[in-house]
Motif scaffolding. Structure first.
Motif, short mmCIF file in Angstrom:
data_model
loop_
_atom_site.label_atom_id
_atom_site.label_comp_id
_atom_site.label_asym_id
_atom_site.label_seq_id
_atom_site.Cartn_x
_atom_site.Cartn_y
_atom_site.Cartn_z
N LEU A 121 -5.08 0.67 -3.42
CA LEU A 121 -5.90 -0.12 -2.51
C LEU A 121 -6.88 -1.01 -3.25
O LEU A 121 -7.25 -2.07 -2.77
CB LEU A 121 -6.64 0.79 -1.54
CG LEU A 121 -5.75 1.40 -0.50
CD1 LEU A 121 -6.56 2.02 0.59
CD2 LEU A 121 -4.83 0.37 0.09
N ASN A 123 -6.27 -2.64 -5.88
CA ASN A 123 -5.60 -3.80 -6.46
C ASN A 123 -4.90 -4.69 -5.44
O ASN A 123 -4.14 -5.57 -5.82
CB ASN A 123 -4.60 -3.33 -7.52
CG ASN A 123 -5.31 -2.78 -8.74
OD1 ASN A 123 -6.40 -3.22 -9.06
ND2 ASN A 123 -4.72 -1.82 -9.39
N LEU A 124 -5.10 -4.42 -4.16
CA LEU A 124 -4.48 -5.28 -3.15
C LEU A 124 -5.56 -5.88 -2.26
O LEU A 124 -6.53 -5.21 -1.92
CB LEU A 124 -3.50 -4.47 -2.29
CG LEU A 124 -2.24 -3.98 -2.99
CD1 LEU A 124 -1.44 -3.11 -2.04
CD2 LEU A 124 -1.39 -5.13 -3.47
N PRO A 125 -5.41 -7.15 -1.87
CA PRO A 125 -6.39 -7.74 -0.95
C PRO A 125 -6.26 -7.14 0.44
O PRO A 125 -5.15 -6.82 0.88
CB PRO A 125 -6.00 -9.22 -0.92
CG PRO A 125 -4.83 -9.39 -1.77
CD PRO A 125 -4.34 -8.07 -2.23
N LYS A 126 -7.41 -7.01 1.11
CA LYS A 126 -7.38 -6.39 2.44
C LYS A 126 -6.57 -7.22 3.42
O LYS A 126 -5.90 -6.69 4.30
CB LYS A 126 -8.79 -6.17 2.97
CG LYS A 126 -9.66 -7.40 2.88
CD LYS A 126 -11.11 -7.05 3.13
CE LYS A 126 -12.00 -8.23 2.81
NZ LYS A 126 -12.38 -8.30 1.41
N LEU A 127 -6.61 -8.53 3.23
CA LEU A 127 -5.88 -9.40 4.16
C LEU A 127 -4.38 -9.14 4.08
O LEU A 127 -3.68 -9.10 5.10
CB LEU A 127 -6.18 -10.86 3.82
CG LEU A 127 -5.64 -11.87 4.81
CD1 LEU A 127 -6.26 -11.65 6.17
CD2 LEU A 127 -5.91 -13.27 4.35
N LEU A 128 -3.87 -8.95 2.86
CA LEU A 128 -2.45 -8.68 2.68
C LEU A 128 -2.07 -7.35 3.34
O LEU A 128 -1.06 -7.25 4.03
CB LEU A 128 -2.12 -8.65 1.18
CG LEU A 128 -0.66 -8.48 0.83
CD1 LEU A 128 0.12 -9.70 1.24
CD2 LEU A 128 -0.49 -8.23 -0.66
N LEU A 131 -2.02 -7.85 7.13
CA LEU A 131 -0.85 -8.57 7.63
C LEU A 131 0.40 -7.70 7.55
O LEU A 131 1.23 -7.70 8.46
CB LEU A 131 -0.65 -9.86 6.84
CG LEU A 131 -1.73 -10.92 7.08
CD1 LEU A 131 -1.56 -12.09 6.13
CD2 LEU A 131 -1.70 -11.40 8.51
N ILE A 135 2.53 -6.50 10.77
CA ILE A 135 3.94 -6.87 10.96
C ILE A 135 4.81 -5.62 11.11
O ILE A 135 5.76 -5.60 11.88
CB ILE A 135 4.41 -7.80 9.83
CG1 ILE A 135 5.57 -8.63 10.34
CG2 ILE A 135 4.83 -7.06 8.61
CD1 ILE A 135 5.87 -9.79 9.45
N TYR A 261 -8.92 0.81 3.63
CA TYR A 261 -9.39 -0.04 2.52
C TYR A 261 -10.77 0.42 2.05
O TYR A 261 -10.98 0.68 0.87
CB TYR A 261 -9.44 -1.49 2.99
CG TYR A 261 -9.80 -2.46 1.89
CD1 TYR A 261 -8.84 -2.89 0.99
CD2 TYR A 261 -11.10 -2.94 1.75
CE1 TYR A 261 -9.16 -3.77 -0.03
CE2 TYR A 261 -11.43 -3.82 0.74
CZ TYR A 261 -10.46 -4.24 -0.14
OH TYR A 261 -10.78 -5.11 -1.15
N SER A 324 -14.50 -9.63 9.96
CA SER A 324 -14.20 -11.02 10.34
C SER A 324 -12.76 -11.41 10.02
O SER A 324 -12.28 -12.42 10.52
CB SER A 324 -15.16 -11.97 9.64
OG SER A 324 -15.11 -11.79 8.26
N ILE A 325 -12.03 -10.60 9.20
CA ILE A 325 -10.63 -10.95 8.96
C ILE A 325 -9.80 -10.75 10.22
O ILE A 325 -8.61 -11.06 10.24
CB ILE A 325 -10.00 -10.17 7.78
CG1 ILE A 325 -10.01 -8.67 8.03
CG2 ILE A 325 -10.66 -10.50 6.48
CD1 ILE A 325 -9.21 -7.90 7.00
N LEU A 327 -9.70 -12.48 12.61
CA LEU A 327 -9.17 -13.79 13.00
C LEU A 327 -7.73 -13.98 12.53
O LEU A 327 -6.94 -14.66 13.19
CB LEU A 327 -10.08 -14.87 12.39
CG LEU A 327 -9.81 -16.33 12.67
CD1 LEU A 327 -9.62 -16.56 14.14
CD2 LEU A 327 -10.96 -17.17 12.16
N ALA A 328 -7.37 -13.35 11.40
CA ALA A 328 -6.04 -13.56 10.83
C ALA A 328 -4.93 -13.06 11.75
O ALA A 328 -3.81 -13.56 11.70
CB ALA A 328 -5.94 -12.87 9.47
#
Lengths: 382, 361
Positions: A121, A123-128, A131, A135, A261, A324-325, A327-328
């Motif tokens: 966790l 090393n990975l962006p939270k947005l990725l 998503l 999915i 995260y 606030s992510i 929104l994605a």
């Protein structure tokens, strides 16, 4: 020359020049904004807030329809941000504390799994992650028509999670009042028990009497005021479920992602806190005859908490900002409704200043709470 | 009496643990450990087969037939064969994509050079400027007979590298200045301004700062001045990271003994030599862990730019699977992007650990 040789005078003159530069820069900026707005034919004003918003949100804690005002839709977004933050703080704390204890513990398998969890966790962006989680949920969960059913009241589909809702009964006011009275009494009882222990060393029971009184209070009031506990169950009708409550799949994906995260980061904080407690403390407590559970509760945790709480507060602040992510994936949080409103009204300056003030207020509030807590848990020295 | 030659020093007896005994100690020491072990085993029994069957057993291989993908629940790796280039370079003109690839290599080479080779700050600045110039020249064209490619067509990895690497690099010196401004008492106005700026930025989400860059920054510009969204976002990111760097560095400044600065003063050094030669080198060493935290966090958070309509690699991954016929393979696309993030972040944090070890020597 003489002026610059004196430190105080030099400082004053330089700051005066700085102030002059800043003032003219600010003037220039305001002028530019006014010119640019005049070109599109807009003047700064907050009047648009009472206008009709005209767009829908996917989830709301208060009643809202597209014909409500912009002010109301911003309130809806704000409440959604708070709800999401609250759930994520709860989730990440539980995950982080459990994983942190496992990570600092002696279990060969557990320490390794916790390490892998933290590393992946980190090393990975939270947005990725968000998503990917979203999915997977959309693709792998069943459609509403074929929703998975648990315990005859919980339904899981790729549109929303449905669960039973307690139907409000007027007598519940008295139940809530009873619980409040019980809570105050429990706190007072706790203080009394502590004082007795400090004075005489005698330990009075706390856990069972307090829980028992709670049970009796609720039971008694319910019987007295004929409070009925009825649930509205979600039922599939036509194209969607009716009745019960629901959490949109966006909310679930966000809550899950942000919980794991930040849970990973809290894991490291908890591990650091536990390992910062000197071994001698634990050994001394054990040699005094404390049971392992008592060593953890009375010796390790109080000292570890002092290390953990300040960075934990920062984590919570980051978490609130990170909601606030949303929104994605199109969950209607504060930033999301702000963005839609900007696109519709083209009033970025007004809307952004409202949103920024809201976030700053939340930050200040959490910081104040944190300082209060730090003050409370500070080591008392003479 | 002293024995000298007829004693042999024997090594301590090797503790031999049987499997059962080892498990008793390491897996089932107490109730809590037993619960943890059982839950971990159950979790692994669920996740490992699921992941392996998705990735390998049920998957269609990299060179396999994409028509087979529809018949299986596993991963569809032919998707990567078809779309890898789209994810890397997006809508950059196909026959010009060697330029984008070269630009990426320039940035990666720059970072690698800075990691593996020690050099003076002067040369570092020169190297940064040269790399930035080469990057823009390659991507934008219009020099050396390269055709022009507008910034709206810049996608994928080059955009991500531009935004993350250059914004963080530009934010660092700005952060130092902010930290120095906040960590002094001679100029109260400057101090309060720096403090206000840092706290303001740290109090709002990155996404808000990006929106400001997109909407408010162009408005602040004089009439008729057009700011490319890509560069507006670059500036916003830089302003955001600077506040975080400033706080990390200020932490380092605060740990510094007052005597260091006083000694420099009494040697007759003026402000900048004192700061550059005495204060900053020590403060930066102290704040190294915090700086690397911000660095990695900032690098990862660059991905948020996709929300304001800039197409970095996550965004091109989205593009790849929104293509009709490939819509079921979003997870494969994100997996590919995840590998890039994981490897690069891992390298960064390994470098951070290495620096810390060196510092401790």
């Amino acid at each position: 020359m003489n002026l610059l040789a004196n430190k105080e005078k030099r400082s004053f003159i330089i700051q005066l020049i700085l102030a002059a530069i800043l003032f003219s820069a600010a003037y220039l900026i305001v002028q530019n904004i006014r010119d640019n707005l005049a070109d599109v034919g807009i003047r700064l004003s907050f009047g648009f807030l009472s206008g009709e918003a005209g767009f829908d949100v996917n989830e709301s804690l208060i009643s809202y329809s597209a014909s409500d005002s912009y002010a109301r839709v911003l309130l809806v977004g704000f409440l959604n941000t708070l709800e999401l933050s609250f759930v994520c703080i709860l989730g990440s704390t539980i995950i982080g504390v459990v994983m942190g204890i496992v990570r600092a513990g002696s279990n060969w398998l557990g320490t390794r799994l916790a390490l892998a969890y933290v590393e992946v966790l980190r090393n990975l962006p939270k947005l990725l992650i968000l998503l990917a989680v979203f999915i997977v949920m959309i693709n792998r969960l069943p459609t509403v028509r074929h929703a998975w059913n648990f315990f005859n009241g919980i339904f899981i589909s790729n549109r929303a999670f449905y669960y039973p809702k307690l139907i409000w009964h007027d007598g519940m006011v008295f139940v809530l009042a009873g619980i409040l009275v019980w809570f105050i009494a429990a706190v007072l009882w706790g203080r009394y028990v502590k004082r007795i222990q400090d004075l005489t060393g005698k330990q009075l029971p706390t856990k069972w009497p307090v829980l028992g009184v709670l049970f009796l209070t609720v039971l008694l009031i319910s019987v007295l005021f004929h409070v009925s506990y009825q649930f509205s169950l979600p039922v599939f009708k036509g194209f969607d479920f009716t009745g019960g409550s629901r959490l949109s799949v966006q909310f679930v994906a966000l809550a899950f992602t942000l919980s794991i995260y930040h849970g990973g980061q809290i894991t490291e904080l908890v591990r650091g806190g536990i390992q910062s407690v000197q071994k001698g403390q634990i050994e001394a407590a054990a040699s005094l005859g404390l049971k392992p559970s008592q060593v953890t509760r009375f010796v390790v945790l109080p000292q570890a908490l002092r290390m953990i709480i300040p960075p934990m507060g920062n984590q919570y602040l980051n978490l609130i900002k990170n909601t606030s992510i949303a929104l994605a994936i199109g969950y209607s949080d504060l930033v999301s409704v702000m963005s839609t409103s900007i696109n519709q009204t083209f009033r970025p300056i007004e809307l952004m200043s409202i949103t920024m003030m809201t976030y700053l207020a939340i930050s200040l509030l959490v910081t104040a709470l944190l300082n209060w807590f730090n003050y409370r848990t500070k080591i008392v020295t003479n | 009496m002293i024995h000298t030659n007829n004693t042999t020093i024997s090594s301590p007896p090797v503790k031999k643990l049987g499997v059962i005994r080892w498990m008793r100690i390491n897996l089932f020491r107490n109730t809590f450990d037993s619960i943890v072990t059982i839950s971990v085993v159950l979790f692994l029994l669920w996740i490992v087969p699921a992941v392996f069957s998705w990735m390998f057993f049920d998957a269609v291989g990299f060179n396999g037939d994409e028509a087979l993908c529809r018949t299986t629940d596993g991963a569809c790796w032919p998707f990567m064969r078809e779309k890898a280039r789209l994810i890397l370079f997006g809508t950059y003109p196909y026959e010009q994509q060697w330029r984008a690839a070269l630009a990426c290599l320039v940035v990666i080479g720059l970072v690698a050079t800075l990691i593996f080779k020690r050099m003076k700050v002067k040369w570092m600045i020169l190297l940064w400027a040269a790399s930035a110039a080469v990057f823009v020249a390659l991507m934008l064209g219009n020099v050396f007979g390269l055709p022009v490619v507008q910034t709206v067509k810049w996608n994928g990895l080059p955009v991500f590298l531009l935004l993350s690497v250059f914004s963080l690099a530009a934010a660092f010196p700005l952060g130092i200045l902010l930290a120095l401004a906040r960590h002094q008492d001679d100029y109260q106005l400057l101090k309060n301004l720096a403090a206000g700026y840092i706290e303001l930025i740290r109090g709002i989400p990155l996404l808000m700062v990006l929106f400001m860059g997109l909407f408010v920054l162009p408005m602040v510009m004089p009439r008729g001045f057009f700011l490319e969204p890509l560069f507006a976002i670059l500036i916003a990111l830089m302003l955001f990271h600077a506040a975080y760097f400033a706080e990390d560095i200020r932490g380092g400044l605060q740990t510094l003994e007052l005597g260091q600065a006083e000694a420099a003063d009494s040697l007759g050094l003026s402000y900048w030599p004192k700061v550059l030669l005495i204060v900053l080198p020590q403060a930066l060493k102290q704040s190294l862990p915090a700086i690397f935290n911000t660095l990695i966090g900032g690098y990862k958070d660059t991905s948020l730019v996709i929300i304001v309509g800039i197409h970095d690699i996550i965004s091109t991954a989205k593009m790849a699977y929104s293509d009709p016929g490939w819509q079921r393979y979003g997870l494969e696309a994100y997996f590919f992007v995840g590998i890039w993030y994981f490897c690069s972040c891992w390298c960064l944090s390994a470098y951070g650990r290495h620096l810390e070890k060196e510092r401790a020597k």
